[in-house]
Design a protein around this motif. Structure first.
Motif, PDB file in Angstrom:
ATOM      1  N   SER A  29       0.628  -1.194  -0.668  1.00 12.37           N
ATOM      2  CA  SER A  29       0.085   0.106   0.053  1.00 12.37           C
ATOM      3  C   SER A  29       0.718   1.436   0.064  1.00 12.37           C
ATOM      4  O   SER A  29       1.901   1.427   0.232  1.00 12.37           O
ATOM      5  CB  SER A  29      -1.056   0.286   1.618  1.00 12.37           C
ATOM      6  OG  SER A  29      -1.298  -1.383   1.632  1.00 12.37           O
ATOM      7  N   TYR A  37      -4.092   3.059   0.308  1.00 10.14           N
ATOM      8  CA  TYR A  37      -4.268   2.414  -0.724  1.00 10.14           C
ATOM      9  C   TYR A  37      -3.973   1.542  -1.727  1.00 10.14           C
ATOM     10  O   TYR A  37      -2.295   1.202  -1.787  1.00 10.14           O
ATOM     11  CB  TYR A  37      -4.299   3.685  -2.147  1.00 10.14           C
ATOM     12  CG  TYR A  37      -5.001   4.651  -2.165  1.00 10.14           C
ATOM     13  CD1 TYR A  37      -5.774   5.173  -2.430  1.00 10.14           C
ATOM     14  CD2 TYR A  37      -4.635   6.196  -1.100  1.00 10.14           C
ATOM     15  CE1 TYR A  37      -6.136   6.399  -2.550  1.00 10.14           C
ATOM     16  CE2 TYR A  37      -5.299   6.891  -1.294  1.00 10.14           C
ATOM     17  CZ  TYR A  37      -6.372   7.843  -1.753  1.00 10.14           C
ATOM     18  OH  TYR A  37      -6.800   8.517  -1.587  1.00 10.14           O
ATOM     19  N   GLN A  38      -4.629   0.274  -1.681  1.00 11.74           N
ATOM     20  CA  GLN A  38      -3.395  -0.590  -1.908  1.00 11.74           C
ATOM     21  C   GLN A  38      -3.657  -0.751  -3.805  1.00 11.74           C
ATOM     22  O   GLN A  38      -4.659  -0.648  -4.448  1.00 11.74           O
ATOM     23  CB  GLN A  38      -4.774  -1.878  -2.173  1.00 11.74           C
ATOM     24  CG  GLN A  38      -4.201  -2.481  -0.835  1.00 11.74           C
ATOM     25  CD  GLN A  38      -5.373  -3.778  -0.390  1.00 11.74           C
ATOM     26  OE1 GLN A  38      -6.412  -4.138  -1.538  1.00 11.74           O
ATOM     27  NE2 GLN A  38      -5.627  -4.008   0.352  1.00 11.74           N
ATOM     28  N   VAL A  41      -4.812  -2.468  -6.821  1.00 13.99           N
ATOM     29  CA  VAL A  41      -6.336  -2.616  -7.187  1.00 13.99           C
ATOM     30  C   VAL A  41      -6.930  -1.014  -6.412  1.00 13.99           C
ATOM     31  O   VAL A  41      -7.888  -1.475  -7.420  1.00 13.99           O
ATOM     32  CB  VAL A  41      -6.206  -3.448  -5.330  1.00 13.99           C
ATOM     33  CG1 VAL A  41      -7.532  -3.528  -4.658  1.00 13.99           C
ATOM     34  CG2 VAL A  41      -5.418  -4.315  -4.862  1.00 13.99           C
ATOM     35  N   ASP A  42      -6.577  -0.721  -5.208  1.00 15.12           N
ATOM     36  CA  ASP A  42      -7.784   0.574  -5.829  1.00 15.12           C
ATOM     37  C   ASP A  42      -6.788   2.008  -5.856  1.00 15.12           C
ATOM     38  O   ASP A  42      -7.214   3.040  -5.970  1.00 15.12           O
ATOM     39  CB  ASP A  42      -9.063   0.797  -4.352  1.00 15.12           C
ATOM     40  CG  ASP A  42      -7.760   0.414  -3.081  1.00 15.12           C
ATOM     41  OD1 ASP A  42      -8.003   0.271  -2.414  1.00 15.12           O
ATOM     42  OD2 ASP A  42      -6.561   0.297  -3.512  1.00 15.12           O
TER      43      ASP A  42
END
Ligand code: MYR
Length: 280
Positions: A29, A37-38, A41-42
């Motif tokens: 992250s 935030y990963q 992924v996001d």
């Protein structure tokens, strides 16, 4: 025995390829202020470099939590007996150790952690090879042996535009005394004993890139590099120009363009560029 392959987000294997190769991914992250935030992924790499430009304070990074890794392993244990798990160098992140520890805590699946001693697409090369072997029903021990063999021929050299990011994040070794003078030049960096150290001090970006090309060419003359990755931190045109130059000189080279995503980009900064390869 059913063997799964896992890696972490810093291998930056595009999602589609990950899915088609059945490679499972545990994300690291980036943290902007209070928001985590990963990556992959996001948070996309494009969004990340945009956010960094506007951010008041630089982001930080964090490894996946043991709890998150345990959950992933428990899910994998439903379908698999073992997992070969390939991670960024244990000298720059605690991710490898966290996966190894989580493996001891989960029943029903045996974890074979592999310390790539590197990161980014060169780490991905290990995961892709492991995935191919797992598909061919090779046992985990044979996969680990092959990855160790690949390590002998794995190389990566890279440079950054601004050494302060690496210095601030504490990921630059062997350069403490030199930092004052290093900041004035474009040092070529590489991994030694799992850590990032300066390889050579070069005055200009162009000369540093030429030197990295000459290191690749030394290996080309010894035995053809199997795969080459040109990796960039939000400077794709420079990476494409480098690829074109390399392919004109060496038409049979298998050369991919990849990127320093959010987590690695936090430590290298925009404008970083490198070449990784392995010789079969
Ligand atoms: C964490 O917070 O655990 C992640 C720390 C990541 C440090 C990244 C340092 C730069 C690595 C450069 C890799 C270049 C490979 C070609």
């Amino acid at each position: 025995m059913k063997v799964a392959v896992m890696t972490d987000s810093t291998a930056y294997i595009p999602k589609q390829l990950r899915e088609s190769e059945s490679i499972h991914m545990v994300p690291l992250s980036v943290v902007f202020g209070d928001v985590s935030y990963q990556e992959e992924v996001d948070l996309t790499t494009e969004e990340f470099y945009r956010m960094v430009k506007d951010a008041e304070n630089l982001p930080k990074t964090s490894q996946p939590s043991i709890g998150y890794i345990i959950e992933m392993l428990e899910k994998l244990a439903v379908d698999y007996d073992a997992v070969v798990s390939i991670h960024l160098s244990s000298g720059i992140s605690g991710t490898y150790q966290a996966v190894a520890r989580a493996g001891e805590l989960v029943d029903g699946i045996t974890v074979y952690p592999f310390d790539s001693e590197i990161s980014c697409l060169p780490q991905g090369f290990y995961a892709l090879e492991a995935a191919k072997m797992a598909r061919d029903n090779k046992p985990p021990e044979a996969i680990i042996n092959r990855l160790e063999q690949m390590k002998q021929g794995m190389r990566a050299y890279f440079m950054v535009d601004d050494l302060n990011h690496l210095h601030r994040g504490g990921r630059l070794n062997g350069a403490q005394v030199l930092v004052g003078s290093l900041l004035q030049v474009k040092p070529i960096l590489h991994f030694v004993d799992k850590k990032i150290v300066p390889f050579e001090k070069i005055r200009t970006r162009k000369k540093a890139l030429n030197r990295i090309i000459s290191l690749l060419e030394e290996d080309i003359t010894k035995g053809k590099p199997h795969k080459v990755a040109i990796i960039h931190g939000n400077c794709e045109p420079a990476a494409l120009a480098l690829k074109q130059e390399l392919e004109e000189k060496h038409p049979s080279l298998d050369c991919a363009i990849s990127y320093f995503g959010p987590v690695i980009g936090t430590h290298l900064g925009q404008g970083s560029i490198g070449i990784g390869w392995y010789t079969k």
